[in-house]
Design an enzyme around this catalytic site. Structure first.
Site, PDB file in Angstrom:
ATOM      1  N   GLY A   8       5.923  -1.277  -5.028  1.00  0.00           N
ATOM      2  CA  GLY A   8       5.963  -0.750  -3.487  1.00  0.00           C
ATOM      3  C   GLY A   8       7.084   0.397  -3.548  1.00  0.00           C
ATOM      4  CB  ALA A   9       8.197   2.583  -5.847  1.00  0.00           C
ATOM      5  N   GLY A  76      10.581  -9.615  -2.205  1.00  0.00           N
ATOM      6  CA  GLY A  76      10.972  -9.533  -1.035  1.00  0.00           C
ATOM      7  C   GLY A  76      10.023  -9.283   0.162  1.00  0.00           C
ATOM      8  CB  THR A  77       6.294  -8.910  -0.888  1.00  0.00           C
ATOM      9  OG1 THR A  77       6.401  -7.871  -1.491  1.00  0.00           O
ATOM     10  CG2 THR A  77       4.858  -8.664   0.118  1.00  0.00           C
ATOM     11  N   PRO A 104      12.866 -14.646   1.630  1.00  0.00           N
ATOM     12  CG  PRO A 104      12.361 -16.676   2.583  1.00  0.00           C
ATOM     13  CD  PRO A 104      13.401 -15.973   1.716  1.00  0.00           C
ATOM     14  CG  ASN A 105      15.881 -11.635   6.309  1.00  0.00           C
ATOM     15  OD1 ASN A 105      16.915 -10.700   6.118  1.00  0.00           O
ATOM     16  ND2 ASN A 105      15.376 -11.394   7.442  1.00  0.00           N
ATOM     17  CG  PHE A 106      16.760  -9.131   0.537  1.00  0.00           C
ATOM     18  CD1 PHE A 106      17.055  -9.642  -0.686  1.00  0.00           C
ATOM     19  CD2 PHE A 106      15.328  -8.924   0.713  1.00  0.00           C
ATOM     20  CE1 PHE A 106      16.504  -9.753  -1.685  1.00  0.00           C
ATOM     21  CE2 PHE A 106      14.614  -8.998  -0.589  1.00  0.00           C
ATOM     22  CZ  PHE A 106      14.969  -9.561  -1.624  1.00  0.00           C
ATOM     23  CG  HIS A 133       9.414  -7.698  12.198  1.00  0.00           C
ATOM     24  ND1 HIS A 133       9.390  -8.813  12.582  1.00  0.00           N
ATOM     25  CD2 HIS A 133      10.261  -7.788  11.217  1.00  0.00           C
ATOM     26  CE1 HIS A 133      10.209  -9.703  11.843  1.00  0.00           C
ATOM     27  NE2 HIS A 133      10.805  -8.931  10.826  1.00  0.00           N
ATOM     28  CG  HIS A 134       8.142  -1.934  11.737  1.00  0.00           C
ATOM     29  ND1 HIS A 134       7.412  -1.606  10.973  1.00  0.00           N
ATOM     30  CD2 HIS A 134       9.228  -2.687  10.717  1.00  0.00           C
ATOM     31  CE1 HIS A 134       7.268  -2.326   9.907  1.00  0.00           C
ATOM     32  NE2 HIS A 134       8.469  -3.249   9.643  1.00  0.00           N
ATOM     33  CE  LYS A 137       6.479  -9.130   9.483  1.00  0.00           C
ATOM     34  NZ  LYS A 137       6.576  -8.894   7.909  1.00  0.00           N
TER      35      LYS A 137
HETATM   36  N1  LIG Z   1      12.563  -9.902   2.614  1.00  0.00           N
HETATM   37  C1  LIG Z   1      13.161  -8.972   3.394  1.00  0.00           C
HETATM   38  O1  LIG Z   1      14.409  -9.030   3.700  1.00  0.00           O
HETATM   39  C2  LIG Z   1      12.226  -8.029   3.980  1.00  0.00           C
HETATM   40  C3  LIG Z   1      12.781  -7.117   4.666  1.00  0.00           C
HETATM   41  C4  LIG Z   1      11.898  -5.880   5.285  1.00  0.00           C
HETATM   42  C5  LIG Z   1      10.496  -6.048   4.779  1.00  0.00           C
HETATM   43  N2  LIG Z   1      10.084  -7.058   4.143  1.00  0.00           N
HETATM   44  C6  LIG Z   1       8.773  -7.161   3.596  1.00  0.00           C
HETATM   45  O2  LIG Z   1       8.704  -6.339   2.475  1.00  0.00           O
HETATM   46  C7  LIG Z   1       7.170  -5.867   2.389  1.00  0.00           C
HETATM   47  C8  LIG Z   1       7.412  -4.315   2.437  1.00  0.00           C
HETATM   48  O3  LIG Z   1       7.429  -3.815   3.573  1.00  0.00           O
HETATM   49  P1  LIG Z   1       7.741  -2.232   4.015  1.00  0.00           P
HETATM   50  O4  LIG Z   1       8.325  -2.010   5.228  1.00  0.00           O
HETATM   51  O5  LIG Z   1       8.382  -1.602   2.658  1.00  0.00           O
HETATM   52  O6  LIG Z   1       6.009  -1.993   3.599  1.00  0.00           O
HETATM   53  P2  LIG Z   1       5.310  -0.579   3.430  1.00  0.00           P
HETATM   54  O7  LIG Z   1       3.959  -0.550   3.741  1.00  0.00           O
HETATM   55  O8  LIG Z   1       6.342   0.691   3.857  1.00  0.00           O
HETATM   56  O9  LIG Z   1       5.491  -0.498   1.782  1.00  0.00           O
HETATM   57  C9  LIG Z   1       4.733  -1.133   1.011  1.00  0.00           C
HETATM   58  C10 LIG Z   1       4.490  -0.473  -0.199  1.00  0.00           C
HETATM   59  O10 LIG Z   1       3.796  -1.124  -1.203  1.00  0.00           O
HETATM   60  C11 LIG Z   1       2.650  -0.360  -1.683  1.00  0.00           C
HETATM   61  N3  LIG Z   1       1.732  -1.514  -2.373  1.00  0.00           N
HETATM   62  C12 LIG Z   1       0.757  -2.040  -1.704  1.00  0.00           C
HETATM   63  N4  LIG Z   1       0.158  -2.701  -2.536  1.00  0.00           N
HETATM   64  C13 LIG Z   1       0.612  -2.567  -3.901  1.00  0.00           C
HETATM   65  C14 LIG Z   1       0.343  -3.033  -5.153  1.00  0.00           C
HETATM   66  N5  LIG Z   1      -0.520  -3.970  -5.382  1.00  0.00           N
HETATM   67  N6  LIG Z   1       1.074  -2.806  -6.014  1.00  0.00           N
HETATM   68  C15 LIG Z   1       2.084  -1.574  -5.988  1.00  0.00           C
HETATM   69  N7  LIG Z   1       2.281  -1.183  -4.642  1.00  0.00           N
HETATM   70  C16 LIG Z   1       1.665  -1.752  -3.398  1.00  0.00           C
HETATM   71  C17 LIG Z   1       2.139   0.414  -0.639  1.00  0.00           C
HETATM   72  O11 LIG Z   1       1.583   1.495  -1.125  1.00  0.00           O
HETATM   73  C18 LIG Z   1       3.405   1.008   0.010  1.00  0.00           C
HETATM   74  O12 LIG Z   1       4.101   1.955  -0.568  1.00  0.00           O
HETATM   75  C19 LIG Z   1       6.401  -6.480   3.751  1.00  0.00           C
HETATM   76  O13 LIG Z   1       5.959  -7.552   3.288  1.00  0.00           O
HETATM   77  C20 LIG Z   1       7.559  -6.700   4.603  1.00  0.00           C
HETATM   78  O14 LIG Z   1       7.275  -7.751   5.560  1.00  0.00           O
HETATM   79  C21 LIG Z   1      10.929  -7.943   3.762  1.00  0.00           C
END
Ligand SMILES: NC(=O)c1ccc[n+]([C@@H]2O[C@H](COP(=O)([O-])OP(=O)(O)OC[C@H]3O[C@@H](n4cnc5c(N)ncnc54)[C@H](O)[C@@H]3O)[C@@H](O)[C@H]2O)c1
Length: 245
Positions: A8-9, A76-77, A104-106, A133-134, A137
């Site tokens: 998810g880079a 983190g997802t 779930p949350n860092f 959230h924004h 999401k």
């Molecule tokens: N744990 C935490 O503290 C925390 C904090 C913020 C967000 N999140 C979660 O992290 C996740 C990502 O959030 P975000 O705001 O960066 O989302 P985002 O949509 O900006 O980024 C997600 C990225 O993952 C890529 N992606 C999707 N499927 C993929 C796959 N199969 N393989 C590789 N890459 C893939 C997408 O193209 C995108 O670049 C969400 O589930 C969000 O709820 C968790």
């Protein structure tokens, strides 16, 4: 140096994490994976740890691939409720060679909010969660809200408390929110928020509110770095940063 692959880079959390990892001592980014890229890039680059910030539909398959290929994972997802965690546990045979850390949350404030909510849960008849959230999401409710609800429900059960009181009999539009482990959860999506959560407790003549706000994704980075440094010493599934603080 611990060699890290970021999944998810190109996303918001992935790109913020890459900058934080590159600035952190003892960690380096060796692979950046996004939609359309092969996961083989992780092992080709010799990554020891993968960091998954993709989307709920993809993350479990990514975890499975990493465990099968001997790569530790920090997830983190969102979307890792009890069902998915049980599926992760099943990936481990008796011979556990890697760690999977689902967070779930860092942010430290959100971790403390979850802990304080679990502490308070035994003392109040009513409790509801509101997460904000924004609007970009894609999933609701948030992973933090799900985990908070599960912790509250466990504490209520341990204290012998029954269901939260609610006389609602008519709610065709779902105004009472979702029910997670029996706890009502409400999700707000509005421009301006990054990630916020309130837990509202109530009992005779009083309400008690816990609230946390992440105003910037920087709030997650110390937790991400700690998780990446520590996951290699874990075996099997660990949930939450609590045990590492
Ligand atoms: N744990 C935490 O503290 C925390 C904090 C913020 C967000 N999140 C979660 O992290 C996740 C990502 O959030 P975000 O705001 O960066 O989302 P985002 O949509 O900006 O980024 C997600 C990225 O993952 C890529 N992606 C999707 N499927 C993929 C796959 N199969 N393989 C590789 N890459 C893939 C997408 O193209 C995108 O670049 C969400 O589930 C969000 O709820 C968790």
């Amino acid at each position: 140096m611990t060699r890290v692959a970021v999944l998810g880079a190109k996303g918001r959390m992935g790109s913020t994490s890459i900058a934080a990892i590159e600035a952190a001592e003892g960690l380096e980014v060796v692979a950046q994976v996004d939609v359309g890229d092969s996961l083989d890039a992780i092992t080709a680059a010799g990554a020891e740890v993968a960091l998954d910030f993709t989307q709920p539909d993809a993350a479990l398959d990514n975890v499975r691939w990493c465990v099968e290929h001997g790569v530790n994972v920090v997830v983190g997802t969102s979307g890792f409720g009890a069902d998915k965690l049980a599926q992760v546990e099943k990936l481990f045979t008796e011979d556990q060679t890697v760690g999977v850390l689902v967070v779930p949350n860092f942010s430290i404030g959100a971790v403390l909010l979850m802990r304080f909510a679990a502490d308070a849960a035994a003392y109040f008849e009513s409790v509801e969660i509101v997460e904000m959230h924004h609007p970009n999401k894609v999933d609701a409710p948030s992973g933090t809200a799900v985990r908070t609800a599960e912790l509250i429900a466990e504490a209520r059960t341990a204290a012998g408390r029954g269901p939260v009181p609610d006389a609602t009999t008519t709610d065709p539009d779902g105004a009472r929110g979702a029910s997670v482990a029996g706890i009502p959860v409400h999700a707000i999506r509005a421009r301006g928020y990054v990630a916020s959560q309130e837990v509202v407790f109530g009992d005779a003549g009083e309400t008690f509110t816990l609230r946390h706000d992440s105003h910037d994704r920087e709030s997650f980075m110390p937790g991400v770095i700690t998780a990446l440094r520590r996951v290699g010493s874990l075996r099997g599934l660990t949930v939450g940063l609590d045990s590492l603080l």
